[in-house]
Design a protein around this motif. Structure first.
Motif, PDB file in Angstrom:
ATOM      1  N   LYS A 158       0.819  -1.214   0.000  1.00  0.00           N
ATOM      2  CA  LYS A 158       0.000   0.000   0.000  1.00  0.00           C
ATOM      3  C   LYS A 158       0.854   1.266   0.000  1.00  0.00           C
ATOM      4  N   ASN A 159       1.926   1.261   0.779  1.00  0.00           N
ATOM      5  CA  ASN A 159       2.755   2.463   0.836  1.00  0.00           C
ATOM      6  C   ASN A 159       3.349   2.801  -0.522  1.00  0.00           C
ATOM      7  N   MET A 160       3.744   1.787  -1.293  1.00  0.00           N
ATOM      8  CA  MET A 160       4.292   2.034  -2.620  1.00  0.00           C
ATOM      9  C   MET A 160       3.207   2.504  -3.576  1.00  0.00           C
ATOM     10  N   ARG A 161       1.994   1.978  -3.414  1.00  0.00           N
ATOM     11  CA  ARG A 161       0.870   2.438  -4.253  1.00  0.00           C
ATOM     12  C   ARG A 161       0.572   3.895  -3.979  1.00  0.00           C
ATOM     13  N   ARG A 369       8.705  16.224  15.498  1.00  0.00           N
ATOM     14  CA  ARG A 369       8.695  14.763  15.507  1.00  0.00           C
ATOM     15  C   ARG A 369       8.670  14.222  14.081  1.00  0.00           C
ATOM     16  N   CYS A 370       9.399  13.156  13.833  1.00  0.00           N
ATOM     17  CA  CYS A 370       9.547  12.577  12.505  1.00  0.00           C
ATOM     18  C   CYS A 370       8.186  12.263  11.871  1.00  0.00           C
ATOM     19  N   CYS A 371       8.117  12.451  10.565  1.00  0.00           N
ATOM     20  CA  CYS A 371       6.878  12.184   9.832  1.00  0.00           C
ATOM     21  C   CYS A 371       6.751  10.718   9.437  1.00  0.00           C
ATOM     22  N   GLY A 372       7.843   9.938   9.593  1.00  0.00           N
ATOM     23  CA  GLY A 372       7.795   8.518   9.259  1.00  0.00           C
ATOM     24  C   GLY A 372       8.382   8.177   7.906  1.00  0.00           C
ATOM     25  N   SER A 373       8.956   9.174   7.221  1.00  0.00           N
ATOM     26  CA  SER A 373       9.568   8.922   5.921  1.00  0.00           C
ATOM     27  C   SER A 373      10.934   8.268   6.101  1.00  0.00           C
ATOM     28  N   ALA A 374      11.891   9.023   6.626  1.00  0.00           N
ATOM     29  CA  ALA A 374      13.204   8.489   7.040  1.00  0.00           C
ATOM     30  C   ALA A 374      13.889   7.671   5.958  1.00  0.00           C
ATOM     31  N   GLY A 375      14.133   8.292   4.811  1.00  0.00           N
ATOM     32  CA  GLY A 375      14.789   7.584   3.713  1.00  0.00           C
ATOM     33  C   GLY A 375      13.861   6.566   3.086  1.00  0.00           C
ATOM     34  N   ILE A 376      14.162   5.268   3.238  1.00  0.00           N
ATOM     35  CA  ILE A 376      13.289   4.217   2.706  1.00  0.00           C
ATOM     36  C   ILE A 376      12.522   3.523   3.834  1.00  0.00           C
ATOM     37  N   ASN A 378       9.684   4.241   5.156  1.00  0.00           N
ATOM     38  CA  ASN A 378       8.256   4.079   4.886  1.00  0.00           C
ATOM     39  C   ASN A 378       7.970   2.921   3.933  1.00  0.00           C
ATOM     40  N   ILE A 379       9.009   2.341   3.339  1.00  0.00           N
ATOM     41  CA  ILE A 379       8.843   1.159   2.495  1.00  0.00           C
ATOM     42  C   ILE A 379       9.178  -0.115   3.269  1.00  0.00           C
ATOM     43  N   GLN A 381       9.522  -0.404   6.717  1.00  0.00           N
ATOM     44  CA  GLN A 381       8.863  -0.490   8.030  1.00  0.00           C
ATOM     45  C   GLN A 381       7.488   0.176   7.919  1.00  0.00           C
ATOM     46  N   GLN A 382       6.627  -0.422   7.108  1.00  0.00           N
ATOM     47  CA  GLN A 382       5.380   0.238   6.743  1.00  0.00           C
ATOM     48  C   GLN A 382       4.443   0.475   7.926  1.00  0.00           C
ATOM     49  N   ASP A 383       4.313  -0.507   8.806  1.00  0.00           N
ATOM     50  CA  ASP A 383       3.345  -0.376   9.898  1.00  0.00           C
ATOM     51  C   ASP A 383       3.706   0.786  10.815  1.00  0.00           C
ATOM     52  N   MET A 384       4.961   0.860  11.229  1.00  0.00           N
ATOM     53  CA  MET A 384       5.371   1.940  12.113  1.00  0.00           C
ATOM     54  C   MET A 384       5.287   3.283  11.395  1.00  0.00           C
ATOM     55  N   SER A 385       5.720   3.311  10.147  1.00  0.00           N
ATOM     56  CA  SER A 385       5.662   4.547   9.374  1.00  0.00           C
ATOM     57  C   SER A 385       4.220   5.049   9.257  1.00  0.00           C
ATOM     58  N   ASN A 386       3.300   4.142   8.997  1.00  0.00           N
ATOM     59  CA  ASN A 386       1.891   4.528   8.861  1.00  0.00           C
ATOM     60  C   ASN A 386       1.316   5.040  10.174  1.00  0.00           C
TER      61      ASN A 386
END
Length: 443
Positions: A158-161, A369-376, A378-379, A381-386
């Motif tokens: 989903k994150n890549m979509r 506070r970090c937005c959850g992007s952090a390089g790759i 969000n690809i 570590q999708q659950d934590m990033s989301n």
């Protein structure tokens, strides 16, 4: 490589003084996004340092749970500014990941992708431009419409979509092809001679932002040099355990900008700038490059900071489009973690935004506070990033801003994803601070 060999590798790699500097005070916990989300001690900087030290001291083995906690860290380094002992947590994390990567047995396709992207594509500007042309063809030829209509995108996470939906228009023509390697200052005698760090992805996916960065610097009185032999900064490599490749990239950049004889080296991407400013640490053991790396690191400046400190700033004000669409333009700002926590320049973008007339700035709660992007991140570590992005967007909504401004391309894409998910695209736009400022220069 066995766990024993990995332990030996960590003993040889990690800075033991930094491990023992941690006082276990816990000040870092409230600043750490993964600790805030999970409440787990092991998911805090203090906890991860304790795990590293336990491995180096032969108290525990670097098992799967150890690896998972090292991977779960965003690397945002929000723990460093609040640490009373000035522990260099980011260095410890990179050293640990370097040891882990040497030990890791990736699946064949993961190994192949890493090898192609980290060693065959990112380091070479020409190949990045080919990638840009390929993406542009995908976006403009109708192929993207066909792929979306076929349902093929459902095969991807989903994150890549979501990322594919908001991907900016790619380009195979960067700033050297646009301007050449030198753009003179406007408005009289130059205030300084600066080198523009164009980046790899920035010059392919954010070409317009790079162009406006050069033009904004010129408007502010800087002679701008764009060394053609520069390459990728190496940040993605350093954060992914490819330290040797990061060092090789750093050496080429140091050489390119040293030969350009510039007063300052300008970054418009917080993630790149944070590694550039630490080239002295990255190359401190290299007798051939250590001195030049120190020269380089002391001259790295974020675009916002150099404009404030040295530039002849033009007047900024809401433009005609702003006034036509809104009674009053409201803006807010999401910090780039590395700009704030490593380059320590988090106030500079805010000070610039305060100079834009007819615009109201609203501080975003939790902007630091970090937005959850952090390089790759969000690809991989999708659950934590989301989870992090979802909580971020709760505060973004409260600002009622028309523009959500950032200083880093990864943050920009992540915030675009958040706006898209929350169905706010009709009333809010995420923009890079350079684009926002340049489009509001009063001439």
């Amino acid at each position: 490589m066995s766990n024993v060999q990995l332990t030996d590798r960590m003993k040889a790699t990690l800075d033991y003084d930094q491990l023992t500097n941690c006082m276990r005070c816990g000040f870092c916990q409230a600043a750490c996004p993964t600790f805030v989300e999970t409440g787990l001690e092991a998911a805090s900087p203090r906890g991860r340092i304790a795990l590293m030290k336990a491995v180096v001291d032969d108290i525990m083995e670097p098992d799967q749970s150890f690896r998972e906690q090292m991977d779960l860290c965003l690397g945002c380094r929000a723990c460093e500014p609040v640490c009373p002992a000035d522990v260099k947590y980011g260095h410890l994390l990179e050293q640990t990941r370097d040891a882990l990567e040497e030990h890791e047995e990736h699946r064949w396709w993961v190994k192949g992708v890493r090898n192609v992207m980290f060693k065959r594509v990112f380091p070479y500007q020409g190949r990045m431009k080919l990638l840009g042309r390929g993406l542009k063809l995908y976006q403009k030829s109708g192929l993207r419409t066909v792929v979306r209509g076929s349902g093929m995108m459902k095969l991807f996470p989903k994150n890549m979509r979501d990322m594919e939906k908001i991907m900016p228009d790619a380009s195979g023509k960067g700033i050297v092809e646009t301007f050449g390697t030198f753009v003179p200052a406007k408005g009289g005698k130059p205030v300084a001679r600066v080198g523009m760090f164009r980046g790899c992805l920035m010059d392919v996916l954010f070409t317009e932002t790079n162009r406006k960065t050069v033009q904004l610097l010129s408007e502010a009185g800087f002679d701008v040099v764009i060394p053609e032999t520069q390459n990728c900064c190496g940040a993605l490599h350093a954060h992914s355990g490819e330290t040797n490749e990061a060092r090789n990239l750093a050496k080429r950049n140091v050489r390119a900008f040293r030969e350009a004889n510039v007063d300052y080296i300008i970054s418009n991407a917080g993630g790149c700038g944070a590694l550039l400013v630490e080239y002295d640490h990255l190359l401190h053991d290299d007798p051939e490059y250590a001195q030049d790396a120190e020269w380089f690191a002391t001259r790295v400046k974020d675009i916002s900071l150099i404009l404030l400190e040295k530039g002849r700033l033009p007047a900024f004000a809401a433009n005609a489009q702003d006034k036509a669409e809104k009674e009053q333009v409201t803006i807010t700002y999401q910090d780039s973690c590395h700009l704030r926590n490593v380059m320590r320049s988090g106030n500079a973008p805010r000070n610039l935004m305060d100079r834009v007339a007819d615009v109201r700035f609203v501080e975003l709660k939790g902007a630091e506070r970090c937005c959850g992007s952090a390089g790759i991140y969000n690809i991989v570590q999708q659950d934590m990033s989301n989870d992090i992005l979802e909580h971020k967007m709760e505060h973004v909504k409260d600002t009622n801003a028309h523009y959500l401004i950032t200083s880093n391309p990864g943050c920009l894409l992540q915030m675009k994803v958040g706006i898209e998910r929350e169905q706010m695209s009709d009333r809010m736009e995420a923009v890079h601070i350079v684009d926002f400022l340049y489009d509001r220069i009063q001439k």
